[in-house]
Scaffold this active site. Structure first.
Site: not given
Ligand code: EPZ
Length: 428
Positions: A22-23, A117, A122, A307, A399
């Site tokens: 999915k991701n 969320c 996020r 995840d 989802r």
């Molecule tokens: C991706 O989310 C995945 N989603 C998530 O899977 C997964 O848990 C996550 O990566 C970590 O592996 C998708 O690919 C659609 P991040 P993403 O940016 O890209 C902070 C699932 O269940 N952050 O690596 O949103 C953020 O809040 C989902 O399939 C900022 O502060 O994750 C988090 O604490 C859930 N500012 C950390 O970084 C930003 O601009 C890592 O988030 C971006 C992120």
């Protein structure tokens, strides 16, 4: 709304074919906006999230053709709108990743901010800083990002202050059509990044180093169509590996790669189940012996995936001893704890740490969860609980898990979907 009922106690024996990730699929779909030629994606999972994004892309001008089997052709001869409304971005956060491709293709875009969320705030600040570094002018008004790049996008050196999967992907999707060289440092190394880079390179991009912490992109003027097979879903594979360890029996996971879930497999072995790594997948075996409690810290790839944290916690609820599970990626990712406790688990949370004291038995109950991976952890607990577990809000599961009850049922689990009234919803 549908529910899933599980009667616990059945061992799992058989084979489960893992779907495309999915991701990765949703980022690859966004990549189709970068070219006026068709992008043919195979090994596509059929999920609510891919449908949500398909709906948004259709509004932007993409023809989305879901063929039989797992093939989808996306063709955007022309962008007819550069506007991604709140309703569609709210339903699936990754929709925000259309922003960069829209700017790259048309020089401007208006895309809703995704909002918070259930697993954490996020923010998207790193996404926006990367786009600005690439030459986009960004203004925020009334919950929307207004972006323009009147003089086009140009390559830049971008160092992320911490690892973000989404921001790295977004920067990559945008930089492929920027003029000059972009270097992304402290980039995410998740396998889905490598998959996106492979697909973009097939489309004519020049991306090097994806899968390492430094990615170098030489911008090109135009991208073409391509055919690309979506990488296997390591989170789905890990989820069924945990399910097999929870229920006992022997399950062979095919169409996947053990190396992508190595951090999990090591923990499953430490807990006392057997793992056999094959060329085309992995076999998980567990006889009747009780598992041992082991500790887990989530981390960026190749660490233990956030995840898979909820699923592993479900496994630990019945292990012998106390397991400490620390969540390091998201600040609020323990929403499954009160629901697991409803099934008889003994878990306490303090800050980013959960202490799971193994119990002798879980007992089926009505439960519900507020996110995708939390929901599936309840299904896993239900596989070993006595009596019936009824999991509500199944739209979360839909989802990200394709035909879950069919896949588990084929291995002997007593799992059934109860159709309900009312609309499906999504968030996160
Ligand atoms: C991706 O989310 C995945 N989603 C998530 O899977 C997964 O848990 C996550 O990566 C970590 O592996 C998708 O690919 C659609 P991040 P993403 O940016 O890209 C902070 C699932 O269940 N952050 O690596 O949103 C953020 O809040 C989902 O399939 C900022 O502060 O994750 C988090 O604490 C859930 N500012 C950390 O970084 C930003 O601009 C890592 O988030 C971006 C992120």
């Amino acid at each position: 709304m549908d529910r899933i009922a599980i009667v616990g106690g059945a061992r799992l024996n058989g084979e489960i074919q893992i779907s495309g990730a999915k991701n990765s699929a949703i980022k690859l779909m966004a990549a189709s906006l970068l070219t006026d030629e068709p992008l043919r994606l195979t090994n596509m999972p059929r999920l609510a999230d891919t449908r949500f994004l398909g709906t948004l892309l259709t509004r932007l001008g993409t023809m989305v053709d879901e063929r039989n089997g797992a093939e989808t052709i996306l063709h955007t001869p022309e962008i007819v709108s550069s506007f991604a409304p709140y309703d569609l971005v709210r339903q699936m956060r990754a929709s925000f990743n259309v922003l960069g491709p829209l700017i790259a293709r048309t020089g401007q875009a208006k895309v809703s901010l995704p909002g918070g969320c259930t697993i954490g705030a996020r923010p998207v600040d790193l996404h926006l800083k990367a786009l600005e570094a690439l030459g986009a002018q960004i203004d925020l008004h009334e919950g929307y990002v207004y972006a323009q790049a009147p003089r086009g996008l140009r390559g830049a050196e971008i160092e992320f202050p911490f690892v973000s999967v989404g921001a790295t992907e977004h920067a990559m999707l945008t930089a492929v059509l920027a003029k000059g060289v972009t270097v992304l440092s402290n980039a995410a190394c998740e396998p889905e990044l490598g998959d996106l880079a492979d697909c973009l390179n097939k489309m004519g991009a020049q991306v090097e180093g994806a899968g390492t912490s430094e990615i170098r992109i030489i911008g090109v003027k135009k991208l073409s169509g391509a055919t690309h097979a979506v990488i296997t879903d390591r989170i789905e594979a890990g989820t069924y590996a945990v399910a097999a360890a929870m229920a006992g029996g022997e399950v062979r996971l095919t169409n996947t790669r053990a190396d992508l879930i190595e951090a999990l497999l090591v923990k499953i072995e430490e807990a006392g189940a057997q793992v056999e790594r094959m060329n085309d997948g992995v076999i998980i075996r567990r006889n009747g012996a009780r598992l041992k409690a082991v500790d887990v810290d989530t981390g960026v790839y190749p660490g233990f995936a956030t995840d898979l944290q909820a699923q592993f916690m479900a496994l630990m609820t019945m292990a012998d001893g106390e397991s400490v599970i620390r969540e390091h990626i998201f600040e609020n990712r323990f929403m499954h704890v009160p629901e697991l406790n409803r099934l008889g688990a003994d878990i306490t949370v303090s800050g980013g740490e959960a202490r799971v004291r193994g119990v002798d038995r879980l007992e089926g109950a009505q439960v519900m969860a507020t996110d995708l991976r939390a929901s599936v952890s309840l299904v896993i607990a239900g596989l070993a609980a006595e009596g019936e577990t009824m999991v509500g809000r199944v739209y979360h599961l839909d989802r990200g898990f394709e035909r879950l009850e069919e896949k588990l049922g084929a291995c002997g689990a007593n799992v059934r979907r109860i159709k309900g009234e009312g609309p499906a919803e999504a968030e996160g």
